[in-house]
Design a protein around this motif. Structure first.
Motif, PDB file in Angstrom:
ATOM      1  N   THR A   6       2.234   8.966   4.034  1.00 45.52           N
ATOM      2  CA  THR A   6       1.741   8.152   2.578  1.00 45.52           C
ATOM      3  C   THR A   6       2.299   6.825   2.576  1.00 45.52           C
ATOM      4  O   THR A   6       3.501   6.544   3.041  1.00 45.52           O
ATOM      5  N   ASP A  58      -1.990   3.170  -2.577  1.00 44.85           N
ATOM      6  CA  ASP A  58      -1.347   4.468  -2.441  1.00 44.85           C
ATOM      7  C   ASP A  58      -2.282   5.392  -1.721  1.00 44.85           C
ATOM      8  O   ASP A  58      -3.533   5.964  -2.151  1.00 44.85           O
ATOM      9  N   ARG A  84       2.794   3.484   0.275  1.00 43.46           N
ATOM     10  CA  ARG A  84       2.411   2.799  -1.067  1.00 43.46           C
ATOM     11  C   ARG A  84       3.135   1.392  -1.124  1.00 43.46           C
ATOM     12  O   ARG A  84       4.169   1.178  -0.543  1.00 43.46           O
TER      13      ARG A  84
END
Ligand SMILES: [Zn+2]
Length: 171
Positions: free
Chosen positions: A59, A80, A61
């Motif tokens: 992930t 994101d 971000r």
């Protein structure tokens, strides 16, 4: 490429089999993101290590600051996104272009996520960025939009993008 420093290294050699959670934070320049990226990039890795295979969910971000196409004011574009990677020790498996299974280098069992994270972050930037529109379709730009600037905006090129484009060709 093998001699390149790994900025987001996932060392497999010391990891026990099973799930792991890893966190990284890098400066955008460290992983050669273009100038639109000024905020630190946080990377969360959920990793599942098995005997012959490692699956990762990554992930990414951060926030990019992209000039508005109309008024050139900075527009904050939230990034994101997540992607999946699978690495395997089994080099007898057919290398398929479809599934994204990669080989673990037994001599250097440290995966580097730098290029994947950079690509994922850049894919989050839309081709067209504007401050926004109200319900009637009027621009929400707070700055005036001179015609000269509007024309110029279409020709703005960050030279760092050129470098990234040429990197892509090497893959
Ligand atoms: Zn604007």
């Amino acid at each position: 490429m093998n001699s390149k420093h790994k900025h987001i290294p996932v060392r497999l050699s010391g990891l026990a089999d099973g799930p792991h959670a890893l966190e990284y934070e890098v400066a955008p320049g460290t992983i050669e993101l273009p100038a639109h990226f000024r905020s630190p990039v946080s990377i969360d890795v959920a990793l599942d290590k098995a005997l012959h295979q490692v699956a990762l969910r990554v992930t990414v971000r951060t926030v990019a600051h992209v000039p508005c196409d109309r008024c050139l004011d900075d527009v904050a574009v939230p990034v994101d996104t997540e992607f999946l990677l699978v690495y395997t020790h089994d080099n007898s498996a057919p290398a398929s272009e479809d599934d994204d299974v990669r080989q673990i280098n037994v001599n250097d069992p440290t995966i580097d996520l730098t290029e994947d994270v950079r690509d994922a972050a850049m894919l989050c930037i839309p081709m067209r960025v504007i401050c926004g529109e109200d319900e009637a379709g009027n621009a929400l730009c707070r700055r005036p939009i001179p015609d000269a600037l509007r024309a110029e905006a279409q020709h703005r090129e960050d030279p760092r993008w050129d470098k990234l484009k040429s990197l892509k060709l090497d893959q």
